[in-house]
Scaffold this motif. Structure first.
Motif, short mmCIF file in Angstrom:
data_model
loop_
_atom_site.label_atom_id
_atom_site.label_comp_id
_atom_site.label_asym_id
_atom_site.label_seq_id
_atom_site.Cartn_x
_atom_site.Cartn_y
_atom_site.Cartn_z
N ARG A 97 0.83 -1.21 0.00
CA ARG A 97 0.00 0.00 0.00
C ARG A 97 0.86 1.25 0.00
NH1 ARG A 97 -3.45 -0.81 5.18
NH2 ARG A 97 -3.97 1.35 4.73
N GLU A 98 1.87 1.30 0.86
CA GLU A 98 2.76 2.47 0.95
C GLU A 98 3.56 2.66 -0.34
OE1 GLU A 98 5.00 1.62 4.46
OE2 GLU A 98 3.26 1.88 5.77
N PHE A 99 4.04 1.55 -0.91
CA PHE A 99 4.84 1.62 -2.14
C PHE A 99 4.00 2.19 -3.29
CE2 PHE A 99 6.54 -0.37 -6.04
CZ PHE A 99 7.80 0.19 -6.02
N LEU A 100 2.78 1.68 -3.46
CA LEU A 100 1.93 2.18 -4.54
C LEU A 100 1.58 3.65 -4.33
CD1 LEU A 100 -0.41 -0.88 -5.17
CD2 LEU A 100 1.56 -0.12 -6.52
N ALA A 101 1.38 4.06 -3.09
CA ALA A 101 1.09 5.47 -2.81
C ALA A 101 2.29 6.34 -3.19
CB ALA A 101 0.74 5.66 -1.33
N ARG A 102 3.52 5.88 -2.89
CA ARG A 102 4.71 6.63 -3.28
C ARG A 102 4.84 6.76 -4.80
NH1 ARG A 102 7.16 3.64 0.84
NH2 ARG A 102 8.27 2.36 -0.65
N LEU A 103 4.30 5.78 -5.53
CA LEU A 103 4.32 5.84 -7.00
C LEU A 103 3.20 6.73 -7.54
CD1 LEU A 103 5.00 2.10 -7.96
CD2 LEU A 103 6.61 4.02 -8.00
N GLY A 104 2.36 7.25 -6.66
CA GLY A 104 1.25 8.12 -7.09
C GLY A 104 0.01 7.36 -7.48
N ALA A 105 -0.09 6.08 -7.09
CA ALA A 105 -1.25 5.25 -7.44
C ALA A 105 -1.77 4.54 -6.19
CB ALA A 105 -0.86 4.24 -8.52
N PRO A 106 -2.33 5.31 -5.23
CA PRO A 106 -2.82 4.65 -4.02
C PRO A 106 -3.98 3.70 -4.33
CG PRO A 106 -3.55 6.92 -4.07
CD PRO A 106 -2.59 6.74 -5.21
N ILE A 107 -4.10 2.68 -3.51
CA ILE A 107 -5.19 1.72 -3.68
C ILE A 107 -6.50 2.41 -3.30
CG2 ILE A 107 -6.15 -0.44 -2.78
CD1 ILE A 107 -3.16 -1.29 -2.39
N ILE A 108 -7.52 2.19 -4.10
CA ILE A 108 -8.82 2.80 -3.85
C ILE A 108 -9.32 2.37 -2.48
CG2 ILE A 108 -11.23 2.88 -4.61
CD1 ILE A 108 -10.12 2.66 -7.49
N GLY A 109 -9.75 3.35 -1.69
CA GLY A 109 -10.24 3.10 -0.34
C GLY A 109 -9.17 3.25 0.73
N ASP A 110 -7.92 3.48 0.34
CA ASP A 110 -6.81 3.59 1.28
C ASP A 110 -6.56 5.06 1.64
OD1 ASP A 110 -4.63 3.17 2.88
OD2 ASP A 110 -3.35 2.33 1.30
N LYS A 112 -5.48 6.37 4.31
CA LYS A 112 -4.21 6.56 5.02
C LYS A 112 -3.06 6.86 4.06
CE LYS A 112 -0.98 4.06 7.99
NZ LYS A 112 -0.70 2.80 8.66
N ASN A 113 -3.14 6.31 2.85
CA ASN A 113 -2.07 6.48 1.87
C ASN A 113 -2.49 7.31 0.66
OD1 ASN A 113 0.29 4.99 2.94
ND2 ASN A 113 -1.19 3.33 3.01
N GLY A 114 -3.53 8.15 0.81
CA GLY A 114 -3.83 9.14 -0.22
C GLY A 114 -5.02 8.92 -1.12
N SER A 115 -5.76 7.83 -0.97
CA SER A 115 -6.95 7.65 -1.82
C SER A 115 -8.03 8.64 -1.41
CB SER A 115 -7.50 6.23 -1.68
OG SER A 115 -8.69 6.11 -2.46
N ARG A 116 -8.67 9.23 -2.40
CA ARG A 116 -9.75 10.18 -2.15
C ARG A 116 -11.12 9.51 -2.14
NH1 ARG A 116 -6.87 12.49 -6.62
NH2 ARG A 116 -8.64 11.73 -7.77
N VAL A 117 -11.14 8.22 -2.38
CA VAL A 117 -12.40 7.48 -2.52
C VAL A 117 -12.61 6.58 -1.31
CG1 VAL A 117 -13.65 5.81 -3.94
CG2 VAL A 117 -12.18 7.51 -5.03
N THR A 118 -13.83 6.53 -0.82
CA THR A 118 -14.18 5.63 0.27
C THR A 118 -14.93 4.45 -0.31
OG1 THR A 118 -14.34 7.46 1.82
CG2 THR A 118 -15.42 5.43 2.46
N LEU A 119 -14.52 3.24 0.07
CA LEU A 119 -15.21 2.02 -0.36
C LEU A 119 -15.89 1.39 0.84
CD1 LEU A 119 -12.74 0.10 -2.69
CD2 LEU A 119 -14.68 1.48 -3.32
N VAL A 120 -17.03 0.76 0.57
CA VAL A 120 -17.75 0.04 1.60
C VAL A 120 -17.89 -1.39 1.16
CG1 VAL A 120 -19.93 -0.10 2.87
CG2 VAL A 120 -18.99 2.13 2.26
N ASP A 121 -17.51 -2.33 2.03
CA ASP A 121 -17.65 -3.75 1.73
C ASP A 121 -19.13 -4.07 1.55
OD1 ASP A 121 -18.16 -6.64 2.53
OD2 ASP A 121 -15.97 -6.61 2.38
N GLY A 122 -19.46 -4.72 0.44
CA GLY A 122 -20.86 -5.02 0.13
C GLY A 122 -21.51 -5.99 1.08
N GLU A 123 -20.73 -6.82 1.78
CA GLU A 123 -21.29 -7.80 2.71
C GLU A 123 -21.37 -7.28 4.13
OE1 GLU A 123 -19.26 -11.52 2.47
OE2 GLU A 123 -19.46 -11.65 0.30
#
Length: 140
Positions: A97-110, A112-123
């Motif tokens: 997660r930290e590595f991808l954020a440093r590359l400018g591509a944070p994981i969606i929903g993260d 803590k590491n820069g994602s602007r999108v909030t995800l909700v688990d469907g279950e």
């Protein structure tokens, strides 16, 4: 939840010992499906991980991962989503997660590491990350 996906189970005491050793020595290879807001561009970090596929999607309101689970986008539509298959050796999900954020591509929903999108688990209805283990292996 940091990641979801697979569990390895040993079927014998010998297999359990080999599996335990492989985990403790960092010899488990993991392939993840990671969903990001930007494509992953490794550049000078190309030797750190292998990106096997990167598919672009547009206008998503939910993400379905490998037919086994889905996340709903909270409060909007994802204009662009990139699904990448990433193979790494001996890396914890938090390090990925930290590595991808440093590359400018944070994981969606993260957040803590820069994602602007909030995800909700469907279950479960809980906040989640768009990161799933889709394969694990090790040499015995």
């Amino acid at each position: 939840m940091e990641t979801s996906g697979l569990v390895m189970i040993a079927k014998s005491l010998d297999a359990q010992a080999r599996l335990k050793r492989a985990f403790s020595e960092g010899m488990i290879r993991r392939r993840y499906a990671a969903y990001t807001e930007r494509p992953i561009e490794l550049g000078r970090h190309a030797g750190v991980m292998n990106v096997h596929a990167c598919d672009e999607r547009r206008g998503e309101t939910e993400i379905v991962s490998e037919g086994r689970g889905h996340w709903k986008v909270s409060g909007g539509i994802l204009e662009r989503t990139f699904r990448s298959e990433i193979e790494v050796l001996a890396t914890r999900p938090s390090e990925l997660r930290e590595f991808l954020a440093r590359l400018g591509a944070p994981i969606i929903g993260d957040a803590k590491n820069g994602s602007r999108v909030t995800l909700v688990d469907g279950e479960t209805g809980r906040s989640s990350l768009a990161l799933r283990v889709i394969a694990m292996s090790f040499d015995s």
